[in-house]
Design a protein around this motif. Structure first.
Motif, PDB file in Angstrom:
ATOM      1  N   THR A  36       0.718  -1.173  -0.028  1.00 47.49           N
ATOM      2  CA  THR A  36      -0.209  -0.021   0.086  1.00 47.49           C
ATOM      3  C   THR A  36       0.904   1.344  -0.050  1.00 47.49           C
ATOM      4  OG1 THR A  36      -1.830  -1.103   0.932  1.00 47.49           O
ATOM      5  CG2 THR A  36      -1.730   1.395   1.441  1.00 47.49           C
ATOM      6  N   ILE A  37       0.330   2.153  -0.723  1.00 47.11           N
ATOM      7  CA  ILE A  37       1.001   3.605  -0.580  1.00 47.11           C
ATOM      8  C   ILE A  37       0.030   4.482   0.272  1.00 47.11           C
ATOM      9  CG2 ILE A  37       1.273   5.908  -1.909  1.00 47.11           C
ATOM     10  CD1 ILE A  37       1.902   4.189  -4.356  1.00 47.11           C
ATOM     11  N   ILE A  38       0.532   4.960   1.453  1.00 49.38           N
ATOM     12  CA  ILE A  38       0.027   5.942   2.390  1.00 49.38           C
ATOM     13  C   ILE A  38       0.262   7.187   2.218  1.00 49.38           C
ATOM     14  CG2 ILE A  38      -0.568   6.008   4.836  1.00 49.38           C
ATOM     15  CD1 ILE A  38       0.439   3.048   5.014  1.00 49.38           C
ATOM     16  N   LEU A  39      -0.765   8.308   2.050  1.00 51.39           N
ATOM     17  CA  LEU A  39      -0.566   9.637   1.728  1.00 51.39           C
ATOM     18  C   LEU A  39      -0.941  10.360   3.000  1.00 51.39           C
ATOM     19  CD1 LEU A  39      -1.685  10.062  -1.837  1.00 51.39           C
ATOM     20  CD2 LEU A  39       0.918   9.287  -1.121  1.00 51.39           C
ATOM     21  N   VAL A  40       0.141  10.872   3.805  1.00 56.46           N
ATOM     22  CA  VAL A  40      -0.336  11.564   4.946  1.00 56.46           C
ATOM     23  C   VAL A  40      -0.339  13.115   4.981  1.00 56.46           C
ATOM     24  CG1 VAL A  40       0.335  11.746   7.446  1.00 56.46           C
ATOM     25  CG2 VAL A  40       0.746   9.619   6.028  1.00 56.46           C
ATOM     26  N   ASP A  41      -1.486  13.637   5.267  1.00 57.03           N
ATOM     27  CA  ASP A  41      -1.598  15.181   5.197  1.00 57.03           C
ATOM     28  C   ASP A  41      -0.648  15.909   6.177  1.00 57.03           C
ATOM     29  OD1 ASP A  41      -3.604  14.880   3.399  1.00 57.03           O
ATOM     30  OD2 ASP A  41      -5.147  14.897   4.513  1.00 57.03           O
ATOM     31  N   SER A  42      -0.184  16.972   5.641  1.00 59.67           N
ATOM     32  CA  SER A  42       1.065  17.623   6.520  1.00 59.67           C
ATOM     33  C   SER A  42       0.184  18.053   7.913  1.00 59.67           C
ATOM     34  CB  SER A  42       1.660  18.849   5.664  1.00 59.67           C
ATOM     35  OG  SER A  42       0.403  19.892   5.319  1.00 59.67           O
ATOM     36  N   GLY A  43       1.175  18.385   8.850  1.00 60.76           N
ATOM     37  CA  GLY A  43       0.677  18.758  10.098  1.00 60.76           C
ATOM     38  C   GLY A  43       1.389  17.888  11.273  1.00 60.76           C
ATOM     39  N   ASP A  44       0.795  18.104  12.473  1.00 58.97           N
ATOM     40  CA  ASP A  44       1.282  17.712  13.646  1.00 58.97           C
ATOM     41  C   ASP A  44       0.606  16.086  14.130  1.00 58.97           C
ATOM     42  OD1 ASP A  44       3.392  19.564  13.530  1.00 58.97           O
ATOM     43  OD2 ASP A  44       2.873  20.720  15.367  1.00 58.97           O
ATOM     44  N   TYR A  45       1.056  15.236  14.468  1.00 54.31           N
ATOM     45  CA  TYR A  45       0.553  14.169  14.850  1.00 54.31           C
ATOM     46  C   TYR A  45       1.029  13.649  16.359  1.00 54.31           C
ATOM     47  CZ  TYR A  45      -1.518  13.563  10.106  1.00 54.31           C
ATOM     48  OH  TYR A  45      -2.124  13.951   8.949  1.00 54.31           O
ATOM     49  N   VAL A  46       0.270  14.010  17.258  1.00 54.77           N
ATOM     50  CA  VAL A  46       0.741  14.009  18.515  1.00 54.77           C
ATOM     51  C   VAL A  46       0.521  12.473  19.187  1.00 54.77           C
ATOM     52  CG1 VAL A  46       0.645  14.846  20.862  1.00 54.77           C
ATOM     53  CG2 VAL A  46       0.407  16.259  18.716  1.00 54.77           C
ATOM     54  N   ALA A  47       1.487  11.853  19.791  1.00 52.49           N
ATOM     55  CA  ALA A  47       1.378  10.435  20.136  1.00 52.49           C
ATOM     56  C   ALA A  47       0.769   9.564  19.230  1.00 52.49           C
ATOM     57  CB  ALA A  47       0.547  10.592  21.689  1.00 52.49           C
ATOM     58  N   ASP A  48       0.972   9.783  18.215  1.00 51.67           N
ATOM     59  CA  ASP A  48       0.488   8.755  17.158  1.00 51.67           C
ATOM     60  C   ASP A  48       1.534   7.916  16.595  1.00 51.67           C
ATOM     61  OD1 ASP A  48      -0.905   7.705  15.053  1.00 51.67           O
ATOM     62  OD2 ASP A  48      -1.197   9.656  13.863  1.00 51.67           O
ATOM     63  N   VAL A  49       1.887   6.859  17.481  1.00 53.64           N
ATOM     64  CA  VAL A  49       2.852   5.861  17.237  1.00 53.64           C
ATOM     65  C   VAL A  49       2.500   4.479  16.608  1.00 53.64           C
ATOM     66  CG1 VAL A  49       3.943   6.652  19.432  1.00 53.64           C
ATOM     67  CG2 VAL A  49       2.494   4.844  19.687  1.00 53.64           C
ATOM     68  N   ALA A  50       3.185   3.781  16.127  1.00 48.06           N
ATOM     69  CA  ALA A  50       2.748   2.769  15.159  1.00 48.06           C
ATOM     70  C   ALA A  50       4.032   1.637  15.156  1.00 48.06           C
ATOM     71  CB  ALA A  50       2.303   3.150  13.786  1.00 48.06           C
ATOM     72  N   VAL A  51       3.359   0.401  14.813  1.00 48.47           N
ATOM     73  CA  VAL A  51       4.339  -0.759  14.574  1.00 48.47           C
ATOM     74  C   VAL A  51       3.941  -1.302  13.242  1.00 48.47           C
ATOM     75  CG1 VAL A  51       4.763  -3.231  15.073  1.00 48.47           C
ATOM     76  CG2 VAL A  51       4.533  -1.627  16.837  1.00 48.47           C
ATOM     77  N   TRP A  52       5.172  -1.191  12.393  1.00 50.94           N
ATOM     78  CA  TRP A  52       4.817  -1.704  10.727  1.00 50.94           C
ATOM     79  C   TRP A  52       5.520  -3.003  10.730  1.00 50.94           C
ATOM     80  CZ3 TRP A  52       1.927   1.591   8.148  1.00 50.94           C
ATOM     81  CH2 TRP A  52       1.615   2.908   8.567  1.00 50.94           C
ATOM     82  N   SER A  53       4.772  -3.876  10.036  1.00 46.93           N
ATOM     83  CA  SER A  53       5.062  -5.283   9.868  1.00 46.93           C
ATOM     84  C   SER A  53       4.734  -5.694   8.431  1.00 46.93           C
ATOM     85  CB  SER A  53       4.460  -6.238  10.673  1.00 46.93           C
ATOM     86  OG  SER A  53       3.061  -6.355  10.789  1.00 46.93           O
ATOM     87  N   GLN A  54       4.223  -4.857   7.689  1.00 50.98           N
ATOM     88  CA  GLN A  54       3.650  -5.115   6.255  1.00 50.98           C
ATOM     89  C   GLN A  54       4.867  -5.068   5.445  1.00 50.98           C
ATOM     90  OE1 GLN A  54       2.270  -2.907   8.296  1.00 50.98           O
ATOM     91  NE2 GLN A  54      -0.134  -2.901   8.047  1.00 50.98           N
ATOM     92  N   ASP A  55       5.082  -5.697   4.302  1.00 49.83           N
ATOM     93  CA  ASP A  55       5.955  -5.471   3.275  1.00 49.83           C
ATOM     94  C   ASP A  55       5.491  -4.461   2.207  1.00 49.83           C
ATOM     95  OD1 ASP A  55       7.800  -7.141   4.475  1.00 49.83           O
ATOM     96  OD2 ASP A  55       7.169  -8.974   3.034  1.00 49.83           O
ATOM     97  N   ASP A  56       6.589  -3.870   1.551  1.00 48.84           N
ATOM     98  CA  ASP A  56       6.430  -2.823   0.389  1.00 48.84           C
ATOM     99  C   ASP A  56       5.360  -1.834   0.825  1.00 48.84           C
ATOM    100  OD1 ASP A  56       7.984  -4.295  -1.591  1.00 48.84           O
ATOM    101  OD2 ASP A  56       6.621  -6.013  -1.053  1.00 48.84           O
ATOM    102  N   ILE A  57       5.516  -1.204   2.031  1.00 49.03           N
ATOM    103  CA  ILE A  57       4.686  -0.058   2.316  1.00 49.03           C
ATOM    104  C   ILE A  57       5.436   1.171   2.088  1.00 49.03           C
ATOM    105  CG2 ILE A  57       3.737   1.257   4.188  1.00 49.03           C
ATOM    106  CD1 ILE A  57       1.876  -1.000   3.795  1.00 49.03           C
ATOM    107  N   THR A  58       4.657   2.009   1.241  1.00 46.30           N
ATOM    108  CA  THR A  58       5.414   3.499   1.078  1.00 46.30           C
ATOM    109  C   THR A  58       4.467   4.663   2.065  1.00 46.30           C
ATOM    110  OG1 THR A  58       6.226   3.008  -0.733  1.00 46.30           O
ATOM    111  CG2 THR A  58       5.810   5.251  -0.479  1.00 46.30           C
ATOM    112  N   LEU A  59       5.115   5.358   2.906  1.00 47.42           N
ATOM    113  CA  LEU A  59       4.570   6.453   3.493  1.00 47.42           C
ATOM    114  C   LEU A  59       4.949   7.785   2.932  1.00 47.42           C
ATOM    115  CD1 LEU A  59       4.963   4.248   6.189  1.00 47.42           C
ATOM    116  CD2 LEU A  59       3.058   5.793   6.713  1.00 47.42           C
ATOM    117  N   ARG A  60       4.184   8.745   2.439  1.00 51.44           N
ATOM    118  CA  ARG A  60       4.600   9.892   1.980  1.00 51.44           C
ATOM    119  C   ARG A  60       3.810  11.220   2.462  1.00 51.44           C
ATOM    120  NH1 ARG A  60       4.206   8.763  -3.417  1.00 51.44           N
ATOM    121  NH2 ARG A  60       6.036   7.292  -3.392  1.00 51.44           N
ATOM    122  N   ALA A  61       4.689  12.100   2.894  1.00 46.53           N
ATOM    123  CA  ALA A  61       4.076  13.289   3.404  1.00 46.53           C
ATOM    124  C   ALA A  61       3.450  14.110   2.111  1.00 46.53           C
ATOM    125  CB  ALA A  61       4.898  14.102   4.420  1.00 46.53           C
TER     126      ALA A  61
END
Length: 296
Positions: A36-61
């Motif tokens: 999956t490609i994940i597009l994240v809108d700009s800004g502050d994300y507070v205490a937004d923590v995560a574990v990633w275990s999926q292959d071939d992930i792209t995260l883009r601001a």
């Protein structure tokens, strides 16, 4: 055809943001599928923590930078993100403020797999980016900044790669470590290319660049400079904690090395190294290059 495929992938991307159906990165990390490609809108994300275990992930601001502010939160008690995935790519994110009870709170903790971070910043964490000692792990860092990462006892590093397969650092900027090192790599193969490791006049880093277990280290076309406040007189150290790899060779080529300390030293190579090639380096300030038992 390639452009059409890319446009289709973007159309199928997941969107994250306060005005989106998926409002947090943590929620997206749970629901996203491999590839999956994940597009994240700009800004502050507070205490937004995560574990990633999926292959071939792209995260883009998207629309500007995404700032991940830990503010006391930590995934698995380790950092803002914990990564156990292959071929993950992250672009345009700032990781700030990770602190945990073990004092190793990282912006990203890479435990297994392969990760590329591009145009990211790691600041004000206990550890900027930290890996485990998995021998198959690969970390690539492009166009990133690491600064002001520190913990109370000082045993921190802006970037710390454990005994992994390969570390690649290109076009990046390291400065203002607190007692620890700007960059420390135990990788079997390390490439540090066209980057700036400059602690600044008020920086208190120890080594600017350390390879404590040797390996094959290619240090090419960088500017590396220590401050007068350092607690260690060496800019670059190779093999200080014993050689662990079959090939332990250092290639120090076309760099500018700056040392303002009387009694300081540009390079310290500990006995037992293989080939040491230091060529076409510009030396500014005091000190010398030391080859240890290697050969120039």
């Amino acid at each position: 055809m390639a452009r059409e495929i890319y446009q289709t992938m973007i159309a199928m991307a997941l969107h994250v943001g306060p005005l989106r159906a998926i409002k947090t990165i943590a929620a997206c990390a749970i629901s996203a599928k491999s590839g999956t490609i994940i597009l994240v809108d700009s800004g502050d994300y507070v205490a937004d923590v995560a574990v990633w275990s999926q292959d071939d992930i792209t995260l883009r601001a998207v629309g500007g930078r995404v700032r991940l502010l830990a503010q006391g939160a930590a995934a698995e008690g380790k950092g803002i993100w914990v990564v156990r995935a292959n071929r993950m790519r992250v672009e345009g994110f700032d990781f700030e403020g990770a602190a945990v009870s073990s004092r190793n709170g990282a912006g990203i903790r890479l435990e297994t797999g392969s990760l590329r971070v591009d145009n990211c910043r790691f600041r004000y964490n206990e550890m900027g980016l930290l890996t485990n000692n998995d021998p198959n792990t690969v970390l690539e860092v492009y166009h990133c900044e690491f600064a002001y990462n520190q913990r109370p006892d000082g045993h921190n590093h802006n970037l710390y790669a454990g005994q992994i397969a390969r570390l690649t650092v290109v076009d990046s900027y390291f400065h203002h470590a607190h007692i620890g090192h700007l960059l420390k790599s135990r990788a079997a193969v390390s490439h540090v290319v066209n980057s700036r490791l400059i602690d600044g006049a008020d920086g208190t880093a120890s080594y600017e660049l350390e390879f404590p277990n040797g390996g094959m280290a290619f240090v090419v076309s960088n500017t590396i400079a220590q401050s007068t406040l350092t607690e260690n007189p060496y800019l670059i150290s190779f093999g200080a904690e014993g050689y662990k790899w079959q090939d332990n060779s250092l290639y120090l080529l076309n760099n500018q090395l700056e040392n303002p300390l009387h009694g300081g030293q540009f390079l310290k190579v500990f006995p037992g190294a293989g080939s040491v090639q230091a060529r076409n380096n510009i030396l500014i300030g005091y000190g010398s290059l030391e080859s240890g038992s290697g050969n120039y």
